[in-house]
Design a protein around this motif. Structure first.
Motif, PDB file in Angstrom:
ATOM      1  N   GLY A  83      -0.157   0.824   6.499  1.00 45.38           N
ATOM      2  CA  GLY A  83       0.088   2.168   5.984  1.00 45.38           C
ATOM      3  C   GLY A  83      -0.417   2.375   4.578  1.00 45.38           C
ATOM      4  O   GLY A  83      -0.767   3.483   4.202  1.00 45.38           O
ATOM      5  N   SER A  84      -0.489   1.315   3.799  1.00 46.77           N
ATOM      6  CA  SER A  84      -0.977   1.414   2.417  1.00 46.77           C
ATOM      7  C   SER A  84      -2.114   0.422   2.243  1.00 46.77           C
ATOM      8  O   SER A  84      -1.931  -0.788   2.446  1.00 46.77           O
ATOM      9  N   VAL A  85      -3.270   0.931   1.872  1.00 46.65           N
ATOM     10  CA  VAL A  85      -4.447   0.083   1.689  1.00 46.65           C
ATOM     11  C   VAL A  85      -5.095   0.413   0.353  1.00 46.65           C
ATOM     12  O   VAL A  85      -5.286   1.592   0.025  1.00 46.65           O
ATOM     13  N   LYS A  86      -5.418  -0.602  -0.397  1.00 47.77           N
ATOM     14  CA  LYS A  86      -6.127  -0.434  -1.661  1.00 47.77           C
ATOM     15  C   LYS A  86      -7.334  -1.357  -1.648  1.00 47.77           C
ATOM     16  O   LYS A  86      -7.194  -2.580  -1.523  1.00 47.77           O
ATOM     17  N   GLU A  87      -8.539  -0.771  -1.748  1.00 50.78           N
ATOM     18  CA  GLU A  87      -9.766  -1.558  -1.780  1.00 50.78           C
ATOM     19  C   GLU A  87     -10.301  -1.590  -3.211  1.00 50.78           C
ATOM     20  O   GLU A  87     -10.583  -0.535  -3.796  1.00 50.78           O
TER      21      GLU A  87
ATOM     22  N   THR B  61      -5.352  -5.211 -10.955  1.00 50.41           N
ATOM     23  CA  THR B  61      -3.931  -5.525 -10.747  1.00 50.41           C
ATOM     24  C   THR B  61      -3.458  -4.885  -9.451  1.00 50.41           C
ATOM     25  O   THR B  61      -3.985  -3.840  -9.020  1.00 50.41           O
ATOM     26  N   ALA B  62      -2.458  -5.479  -8.815  1.00 49.21           N
ATOM     27  CA  ALA B  62      -1.928  -4.979  -7.546  1.00 49.21           C
ATOM     28  C   ALA B  62      -1.251  -3.632  -7.757  1.00 49.21           C
ATOM     29  O   ALA B  62      -0.396  -3.492  -8.639  1.00 49.21           O
ATOM     30  N   ALA B  63      -1.621  -2.655  -6.929  1.00 45.47           N
ATOM     31  CA  ALA B  63      -1.049  -1.312  -7.055  1.00 45.47           C
ATOM     32  C   ALA B  63       0.322  -1.222  -6.407  1.00 45.47           C
ATOM     33  O   ALA B  63       1.103  -0.330  -6.733  1.00 45.47           O
TER      34      ALA B  63
ATOM     35  N   LEU C 237      -6.093  -5.028  -0.610  1.00 43.40           N
ATOM     36  CA  LEU C 237      -4.646  -5.221  -0.619  1.00 43.40           C
ATOM     37  C   LEU C 237      -4.011  -4.260   0.387  1.00 43.40           C
ATOM     38  O   LEU C 237      -4.324  -3.060   0.385  1.00 43.40           O
ATOM     39  N   GLN C 238      -3.120  -4.786   1.251  1.00 42.44           N
ATOM     40  CA  GLN C 238      -2.471  -3.948   2.250  1.00 42.44           C
ATOM     41  C   GLN C 238      -0.973  -4.195   2.270  1.00 42.44           C
ATOM     42  O   GLN C 238      -0.515  -5.326   2.066  1.00 42.44           O
ATOM     43  N   ASN C 239      -0.236  -3.110   2.535  1.00 39.79           N
ATOM     44  CA  ASN C 239       1.204  -3.211   2.747  1.00 39.79           C
ATOM     45  C   ASN C 239       1.425  -3.388   4.243  1.00 39.79           C
ATOM     46  O   ASN C 239       1.296  -2.436   5.014  1.00 39.79           O
ATOM     47  N   MET C 240       1.756  -4.590   4.666  1.00 34.72           N
ATOM     48  CA  MET C 240       1.846  -4.915   6.086  1.00 34.72           C
ATOM     49  C   MET C 240       3.109  -4.379   6.746  1.00 34.72           C
ATOM     50  O   MET C 240       3.235  -4.415   7.969  1.00 34.72           O
ATOM     51  N   ASN C 241       4.045  -3.890   5.947  1.00 33.36           N
ATOM     52  CA  ASN C 241       5.302  -3.400   6.525  1.00 33.36           C
ATOM     53  C   ASN C 241       5.132  -2.016   7.142  1.00 33.36           C
ATOM     54  O   ASN C 241       5.901  -1.624   8.028  1.00 33.36           O
ATOM     55  N   ASN C 242       4.151  -1.261   6.675  1.00 28.21           N
ATOM     56  CA  ASN C 242       3.885   0.056   7.242  1.00 28.21           C
ATOM     57  C   ASN C 242       2.647  -0.020   8.122  1.00 28.21           C
ATOM     58  O   ASN C 242       1.649  -0.629   7.743  1.00 28.21           O
ATOM     59  N   LYS C 243       2.690   0.601   9.297  1.00 30.22           N
ATOM     60  CA  LYS C 243       1.567   0.579  10.237  1.00 30.22           C
ATOM     61  C   LYS C 243       1.181   2.016  10.607  1.00 30.22           C
ATOM     62  O   LYS C 243       2.066   2.856  10.854  1.00 30.22           O
ATOM     63  N   ILE C 244      -0.115   2.248  10.644  1.00 27.13           N
ATOM     64  CA  ILE C 244      -0.617   3.551  11.067  1.00 27.13           C
ATOM     65  C   ILE C 244      -1.729   3.338  12.098  1.00 27.13           C
ATOM     66  O   ILE C 244      -2.314   2.266  12.180  1.00 27.13           O
ATOM     67  N   VAL C 245      -1.981   4.380  12.873  1.00 26.04           N
ATOM     68  CA  VAL C 245      -3.085   4.371  13.824  1.00 26.04           C
ATOM     69  C   VAL C 245      -4.008   5.537  13.448  1.00 26.04           C
ATOM     70  O   VAL C 245      -3.541   6.676  13.305  1.00 26.04           O
ATOM     71  N   THR C 246      -5.291   5.256  13.289  1.00 26.62           N
ATOM     72  CA  THR C 246      -6.269   6.283  12.933  1.00 26.62           C
ATOM     73  C   THR C 246      -7.090   6.646  14.160  1.00 26.62           C
ATOM     74  O   THR C 246      -7.702   5.780  14.784  1.00 26.62           O
TER      75      THR C 246
END
Length: 506
Positions: A72-76, A296-298, A323-332
Motif C-alpha cells: 500500500g505504501s511504496v517509496k522509490e 532516509t526512510a519515509a 521501500l515498501q510497507n508490507m502491512n498494507n496491500k493494494i491491487v492495481t
C-alpha cells in the motif's frame, strides 16, 4: 329375359357411378396433397425463431479486471544524475523505521552540472523574452503594413482605370493618319474641339489608306498644348502605377516576414525550451539537496530493492532503493473507456486470489488513460460478450489505472502475484431487461428484432441500454414491458422479414 336385361343395366349404372365417385375422391386427395405441399414449401422458406417476452428483473452491475498485488505504501529512491555512493546502510529484505538513514552520496560534481544548466536556462529565458518582444513589434508593424497595402491596392485600381481612360482619349486626339472630320462633311466622324472651324475647301471627304499626306494647314490647327498635357498625364499615371507596384511587392515581402514573427509558433517553441530547461534545473537542484542529506526512510517498512553499492558511480539508469510497507496491500488494475466511467472512489470490491476471497474498496482512479490503442477493441468485444475489463488482460491496451485496497490482508496476499477484482458499481432492481443474446451491437447502435404479432414479422429496432450484467441488459428506451423480441437473432438477419414462431420464453 327382360328382367335379366334390366338387372344388367342396373349393374352397369352402379359401376359407372362408383367410378365417378372414385375419380372425385382421387381429385380431392390430389388437391389436398397439393395444398399441404404448397403450405409446407412456403413454411420451409420462412425463418423460424423463438421469442422472448420483455419483462423486469434485477441487475447487480459489476466491473471486473485482473491486476497485480503490491504494497500500500511504496517509496522509490532514484538517482537523478551521476553521483558517487559514499555509504549504504541497508540491504534487500531489511526492516527499517521512519527516519533511518539508507545511503549517503558525494555530490561535489552537482555544482558544475547545476552551473551549466543555470546558464542554459538563462539563455533560454532571454531568447523567449526576445521572441515575445519581437512578436509584439511584429504585430504592430504587420498592422501598419497591411494598412499601407490596402491603400496602395485601392490607389492602383484608380490609376489603372484613369490610365485606361487617358490612353483612349489620347489615341483619339493624336492620331495623325486618321484625323476626324466635321460632322457636316462626314457624319460618321467626330470633329475634335481644337480643330479650326474654317477648314480648307480641298479637305477629302473620305480617309485614304496607305501613306497619308495631311495638309499642313490641318496640322497647324491642332493645339499642341492639349496633346502634351494628355501625354504628360498618361506618362505620370503610368509612372505612378509602376512605382506603386514596386512598393507593393516590397510590402508583400514585409507582410510575410512580420506574419511569421507575429505568430505564436516561434514564441511557443522558445517557451517550451525554457520550461524544459527550468524543470531539469529544478530536478537537479532537488536531487542535490536530497542526496547531500542522504536518503532516509519515509515510513516504517521493508527494503524490497537495493541496487547501489559504496564507492560506485551511479547513473541515470540506476533504480536505487525501494521501500515498501508490507502491512498494507493494494491491487492495481486498468479499466477501459466502457467501464471506467462507472467506477468511483469508495465503491466496494471483492478481491479473489488462489487462496480465497477478500473484501476491499476503490481508493484511487487516475485522471488520464495510459498505454496503447488496443483497449478500445478489447473493451468493445467485452461489451458485446457482456464481459468488462478486458483491456486489463493486455499490457498494450490503453486504460485508466485504478487502485483497490485489500481489507485485512494475510500472508496469502503475496506482493507480485495477480488477483481478480470485482467492483460493485450499482444495484438496479425492478428494471426493464432483455437477455444479452437478444442484443445486436454494431457500429451504428444497439438493436433488437421486435415481433409484430398481426403481420407475423420481426423488425430491427434501435434501443438505448443502461446497466449491464453478464447475462442481461437494461433497456432504457426503444421497447417496453410485454413486447416480444427474437430471443437469439443472427447477424445476417434482414431489417424486416416474415417469421414462424417456434417457441416463446419469458
Amino acid at each position: 329375359m327382360i328382367i335379366e336385361v334390366e338387372e344388367d343395366m342396373a349393374t352397369v349404372r352402379k359401376s359407372k357411378k362408383n367410378k365417378v365417385i372414385l375419380a372425385v375422391i382421387i381429385v380431392l386427395i390430389i388437391a389436398v396433397l397439393a395444398t399441404v405441399i404448397g403450405v409446407f414449401a412456403k413454411n420451409s422458406t420462412i425463418e423460424q425463431v423463438s421469442l422472448y417476452t420483455v419483462g423486469t428483473s434485477d441487475i447487480y452491475e459489476t466491473v471486473s479486471a485482473t491486476g497485480e498485488i503490491s504494497s500500500g505504501s511504496v517509496k522509490e529512491y532514484k538517482v537523478g544524475t551521476v553521483a558517487t555512493v559514499k555509504e549504504v546502510f541497508v540491504e534487500t529484505g531489511e526492516e527499517v523505521k521512519a527516519g533511518d538513514l539508507l545511503a549517503t552520496f558525494d555530490t561535489s560534481n552537482f555544482d558544475s552540472e547545476i552551473k551549466k544548466l543555470q546558464s542554459s536556462y538563462n539563455q533560454a529565458k532571454a531568447s523567449y523574452n526576445d521572441a515575445l518582444s519581437s512578436q509584439k513589434d511584429a504585430k504592430k508593424n504587420l498592422a501598419e503594413i497591411q494598412t499601407n497595402i490596402a491603400e496602395l491596392e485601392k490607389e492602383n485600381e484608380k490609376l489603372k482605370k484613369d490610365a485606361s481612360t487617358t490612353k483612349s482619349t489620347s489615341t483619339t486626339r493624336s492620331s495623325p493618319t486618321q484625323p476626324s472630320l466635321p460632322s457636316n462633311t462626314n457624319p460618321s466622324l467626330t470633329f475634335p474641339p481644337n480643330f479650326p472651324s474654317d477648314l480648307p475647301s480641298n479637305l477629302p471627304t473620305e480617309i485614304p489608306t496607305g501613306n497619308v499626306q495631311i495638309d499642313p494647314d490641318i496640322i497647324a490647327g491642332i493645339d499642341i498644348n492639349d496633346i502634351n498635357a494628355v501625354m504628360s498625364a498618361a506618362a505620370s499615371a503610368e509612372s505612378k502605377l509602376v512605382s506603386n507596384e514596386l512598393m507593393l511587392a516590397a510590402y508583400y515581402v514585409q507582410e510575410q516576414l512580420y506574419s511569421s514573427l507575429a505568430s505564436d509558433t516561434l514564441v511557443q517553441a522558445k517557451k517550451e525550451i525554457m520550461d524544459t530547461t527550468k524543470s531539469t534545473l529544478d530536478l537537479l537542484k532537488e536531487s542535490q539537496q536530497e542526496m547531500s542529506a542522504g536518503w532516509t526512510a519515509a515510513f516504517d517498512g521493508t527494503i524490497t530493492e537495493c541496487n547501489i553499492y559504496p564507492g560506485e558511480q551511479t547513473s541515470l539508469l540506476t533504480s536505487g532503493v525501494t521501500l515498501q510497507n508490507m502491512n498494507n496491500k493494494i491491487v492495481t488494475i486498468s479499466l477501459g473507456e466502457y467501464d471506467i466511467h462507472k467506477v468511483k472512489v469508495g465503491m466496494p470490491v471483492k478481491v479473489t486470489t488462489a487462496y480465497g476471497e477478500y473484501t476491499g474498496s476503490v481508493i484511487s482512479k487516475a485522471p488520464v488513460a495510459t498505454g496503447g490503442s488496443s483497449s478500445s477493441i478489447m473493451d468493445s468485444v467485452g461489451s458485446i460478450a457482456g464481459i468488462s475489463g478486458l483491456s486489463s488482460l493486455t499490457q498494450s491496451g490503453a486504460g485508466v489505472e485504478v487502485q483497490v485496497s485489500v481489507d485485512n490482508p494475510d500472508e496469502f496476499i503475496v506482493i507480485g502475484f495477480d488477483a481478480d477484482v470485482e467492483i460493485s458499481v450499482g444495484d438496479h432492481t425492478g428494471i426493464t431487461t432483455v437477455p444479452s443474446q437478444s442484443i445486436i451491437l454494431d457500429k451504428t447502435g444497439t438493436y433488437v428484432f421486435l415481433y409484430n404479432e398481426e403481420e407475423k414479422t420481426v423488425t430491427k429496432t434501435p434501443i438505448e441500454t443502461g446497466a449491464t450484467s453478464v447475462s442481461e441488459y437494461e433497456v432504457v428506451s426503444g421497447i417496453g414491458i410485454g413486447d416480444k423480441i427474437v430471443n437469439a437473432p443472427q447477424s445476417t438477419f434482414e431489417d424486416s422479414f416474415e417469421v414462424r414462431v417456434s417457441e416463446q420464453t419469458k
